[in-house]
Structure formats: structure tokens, C-alpha cells
Design a protein around this motif. Structure first.
Motif, short mmCIF file in Angstrom:
data_model
loop_
_atom_site.label_atom_id
_atom_site.label_comp_id
_atom_site.label_asym_id
_atom_site.label_seq_id
_atom_site.Cartn_x
_atom_site.Cartn_y
_atom_site.Cartn_z
N MET A 1 48.56 31.89 50.52
CA MET A 1 47.52 32.73 49.95
C MET A 1 47.35 33.95 50.86
SD MET A 1 44.79 30.01 48.33
CE MET A 1 43.60 30.20 49.54
N ASN A 2 47.08 35.06 50.23
CA ASN A 2 46.88 36.23 51.07
C ASN A 2 45.43 36.31 51.54
OD1 ASN A 2 45.53 37.05 48.82
ND2 ASN A 2 46.92 38.71 48.29
N ARG A 3 45.17 37.24 52.42
CA ARG A 3 43.87 37.33 53.08
C ARG A 3 42.77 37.71 52.09
NH1 ARG A 3 43.67 40.54 58.61
NH2 ARG A 3 42.27 42.09 57.77
N GLY A 4 43.06 38.54 51.10
CA GLY A 4 42.06 38.95 50.11
C GLY A 4 41.56 37.78 49.28
N THR A 5 42.45 36.87 48.94
CA THR A 5 42.07 35.69 48.15
C THR A 5 41.16 34.78 48.95
OG1 THR A 5 44.21 35.81 47.05
CG2 THR A 5 42.97 33.79 46.79
N ILE A 6 41.46 34.62 50.23
CA ILE A 6 40.64 33.76 51.09
C ILE A 6 39.25 34.36 51.26
CG2 ILE A 6 40.41 32.85 53.43
CD1 ILE A 6 43.48 32.63 53.48
N ILE A 7 39.18 35.68 51.44
CA ILE A 7 37.88 36.33 51.59
C ILE A 7 37.08 36.23 50.29
CG2 ILE A 7 36.77 38.58 51.89
CD1 ILE A 7 39.03 39.26 53.88
N LEU A 8 37.75 36.43 49.16
CA LEU A 8 37.07 36.33 47.86
C LEU A 8 36.55 34.91 47.62
CD1 LEU A 8 36.32 37.62 45.13
CD2 LEU A 8 38.56 36.88 44.31
N ALA A 9 37.37 33.90 47.88
CA ALA A 9 36.95 32.51 47.68
C ALA A 9 35.81 32.15 48.62
CB ALA A 9 38.13 31.57 47.89
N GLY A 10 35.88 32.59 49.87
CA GLY A 10 34.81 32.31 50.83
C GLY A 10 33.49 32.98 50.44
N SER A 11 33.58 34.22 49.97
CA SER A 11 32.35 34.90 49.56
C SER A 11 31.75 34.27 48.31
CB SER A 11 32.61 36.39 49.35
OG SER A 11 33.52 36.58 48.30
N MET A 12 32.60 33.83 47.39
CA MET A 12 32.10 33.16 46.18
C MET A 12 31.43 31.83 46.52
SD MET A 12 35.06 34.05 43.41
CE MET A 12 34.32 33.10 42.11
N LEU A 13 32.01 31.08 47.45
CA LEU A 13 31.39 29.82 47.88
C LEU A 13 30.07 30.09 48.60
CD1 LEU A 13 34.45 27.73 49.09
CD2 LEU A 13 32.96 27.26 47.15
#
Length: 66
Positions: A1-13
Motif C-alpha cells: 500500500m502506498n503512503r496516501g492510502t495509509i494516511i487516508l485509512a488512518g484519518s478515516m478511523l
């Protein structure tokens, strides 16, 4: 997974956790009154003399009179 996906998933959680906490705490709701209004207060129907409620459906159907 790229860094943008991880940041997006973390912010959504994080937003999900924050909204669950806020809904449990009642954030944004008005403070309860010290003397709550009674449910029955003002709920009595005024009596109107000579005016009676009539039934819309008068039962019986094909079995009427039996």
C-alpha cells in the motif's frame, strides 16, 4: 500500500473513533433542563360539547347481523 492510502485509512478511523465518542458523550446537544416538562402536561384534549368522534369504518362486512 502506498503512503496516501495509509494516511487516508488512518484519518478515516480517527474520524470514526471521534464521532463514536462524541455521540456517546452527547456533544452538540442542549443541556437538560433542571425541571423537565411533564409528558402529560397540556396533553388533555379539550372537551367540545355536542361534538363526538364518529367511527370511520363501521364494522360488520358480510358478517353483519350474524
Amino acid at each position: 500500500m502506498n503512503r496516501g492510502t495509509i494516511i487516508l485509512a488512518g484519518s478515516m478511523l480517527g474520524i470514526l473513533a471521534l464521532s463514536v465518542w462524541a455521540s456517546n458523550r452527547g456533544v452538540g446537544l442542549p443541556q437538560p433542563e433542571k425541571e423537565p416538562i411533564s409528558i402529560r402536561e397540556g396533553s388533555a384534549r379539550p372537551s367540545t360539547p355536542g361534538h363526538h368522534r364518529t367511527r370511520y369504518f363501521i364494522g360488520g362486512g358480510i358478517h353483519r347481523g350474524k
